[in-house]
Motif scaffolding. Sequence first.
Motif, PDB file in Angstrom:
ATOM      1  N   PRO A  64       0.797  -1.233   0.000  1.00 31.01           N
ATOM      2  CA  PRO A  64       0.000   0.000   0.000  1.00 31.01           C
ATOM      3  C   PRO A  64       0.827   1.279   0.000  1.00 31.01           C
ATOM      4  CG  PRO A  64      -0.832  -1.569   1.616  1.00 31.01           C
ATOM      5  CD  PRO A  64       0.486  -2.097   1.145  1.00 31.01           C
ATOM      6  N   ALA A  65       2.033   1.226   0.578  1.00 30.84           N
ATOM      7  CA  ALA A  65       2.861   2.425   0.717  1.00 30.84           C
ATOM      8  C   ALA A  65       4.322   2.000   0.789  1.00 30.84           C
ATOM      9  CB  ALA A  65       2.463   3.192   1.976  1.00 30.84           C
ATOM     10  N   PRO A  66       5.245   2.931   0.571  1.00 30.47           N
ATOM     11  CA  PRO A  66       6.666   2.580   0.687  1.00 30.47           C
ATOM     12  C   PRO A  66       6.992   2.002   2.062  1.00 30.47           C
ATOM     13  CG  PRO A  66       6.419   4.724  -0.353  1.00 30.47           C
ATOM     14  CD  PRO A  66       5.057   4.337   0.143  1.00 30.47           C
ATOM     15  N   ILE A  67       7.977   1.116   2.083  1.00 24.72           N
ATOM     16  CA  ILE A  67       8.387   0.473   3.327  1.00 24.72           C
ATOM     17  C   ILE A  67       9.869   0.126   3.232  1.00 24.72           C
ATOM     18  CG2 ILE A  67       7.789  -1.846   2.503  1.00 24.72           C
ATOM     19  CD1 ILE A  67       6.852  -2.523   5.322  1.00 24.72           C
ATOM     20  N   HIS A  68      10.566   0.176   4.351  1.00 17.99           N
ATOM     21  CA  HIS A  68      11.961  -0.260   4.394  1.00 17.99           C
ATOM     22  C   HIS A  68      12.008  -1.775   4.593  1.00 17.99           C
ATOM     23  CE1 HIS A  68      12.981   3.972   4.838  1.00 17.99           C
ATOM     24  NE2 HIS A  68      14.272   3.660   4.784  1.00 17.99           N
ATOM     25  N   VAL A  69      12.882  -2.432   3.835  1.00 18.53           N
ATOM     26  CA  VAL A  69      13.008  -3.885   3.922  1.00 18.53           C
ATOM     27  C   VAL A  69      14.481  -4.279   4.000  1.00 18.53           C
ATOM     28  CG1 VAL A  69      10.842  -4.359   2.702  1.00 18.53           C
ATOM     29  CG2 VAL A  69      12.977  -4.115   1.400  1.00 18.53           C
ATOM     30  N   THR A  70      14.720  -5.469   4.495  1.00 15.89           N
ATOM     31  CA  THR A  70      16.073  -6.009   4.613  1.00 15.89           C
ATOM     32  C   THR A  70      16.541  -6.521   3.257  1.00 15.89           C
ATOM     33  OG1 THR A  70      15.551  -6.667   6.872  1.00 15.89           O
ATOM     34  CG2 THR A  70      17.508  -7.645   5.873  1.00 15.89           C
ATOM     35  N   GLN A  71      17.782  -6.200   2.911  1.00 18.93           N
ATOM     36  CA  GLN A  71      18.334  -6.594   1.616  1.00 18.93           C
ATOM     37  C   GLN A  71      19.734  -7.177   1.788  1.00 18.93           C
ATOM     38  OE1 GLN A  71      16.732  -6.306  -1.310  1.00 18.93           O
ATOM     39  NE2 GLN A  71      15.510  -4.440  -1.373  1.00 18.93           N
TER      40      GLN A  71
END
Length: 231
Positions: free
Chosen positions: A129-136
């Motif tokens: 639904p919206a931008p999100i920070h994720v582990t990469q």
Amino acid sequence: MKKRIVLVRHSDEPADDRVFAYLQQNGYEPVLRRAFAGEALDADDTVAGGVIYGGMYNVYDTSLHPFLLDEYRFIDFCMNAGIPLLGICQGAQQIAWLHGAHVGPPASGVHEFGCYPIYPAEGAEDFLPAPIHVTQSHWHGLELPEGAQHLASSALFPNQAFRIGEKVYGLQFHAEVTPTGFQRVQNRPTANYDKPGAQTREEQDRLLSLHDAAQAAWFDGFLRKLFPPLI
């Protein structure tokens, strides 16, 4: 009998990730399989879904790593059976490559190692639904397979997530990894802190402390749609 979900792993690390925990807590039987160690991948009517995890293998090196061919047959099995299939990082790249898409490092040599924002693609708000920070933690990218829906992008890698049909998903990022699991990645001698695009350990820890709870909540919602709770 519980519905069995085959989890195809590429290491001997503990199964302390969010996929395994979710399946156990919601009435499924997670079945760990390591094709790289010679374990057969279940492909029969007792299998209700599959997850292909990340790893360090180049998805196109089937001559060097013949077990990848078993994993590609498992991907075909899941897709032909119409059961849910999730590919994570290397797993997403495998699904893409099997369907004719290019997979490999970008010409820039850039890496994503840390915690980065991703953004929903147009029309993919049902997924994100919206931008999100994720582990990469990756340096190979993927092109979209023919017929796939683009779901998310980041500033460094445009194809962060895709969907084929209604039940097959590829995620380039590692929302499944807990902070404890990511610490193992951070502590590896081969950790890519010195690569272009990578974050420092301090920056990774700072961003994960701010954003991991939201990542975990989003991923739980995603799993509930892909593998609806049975209890």
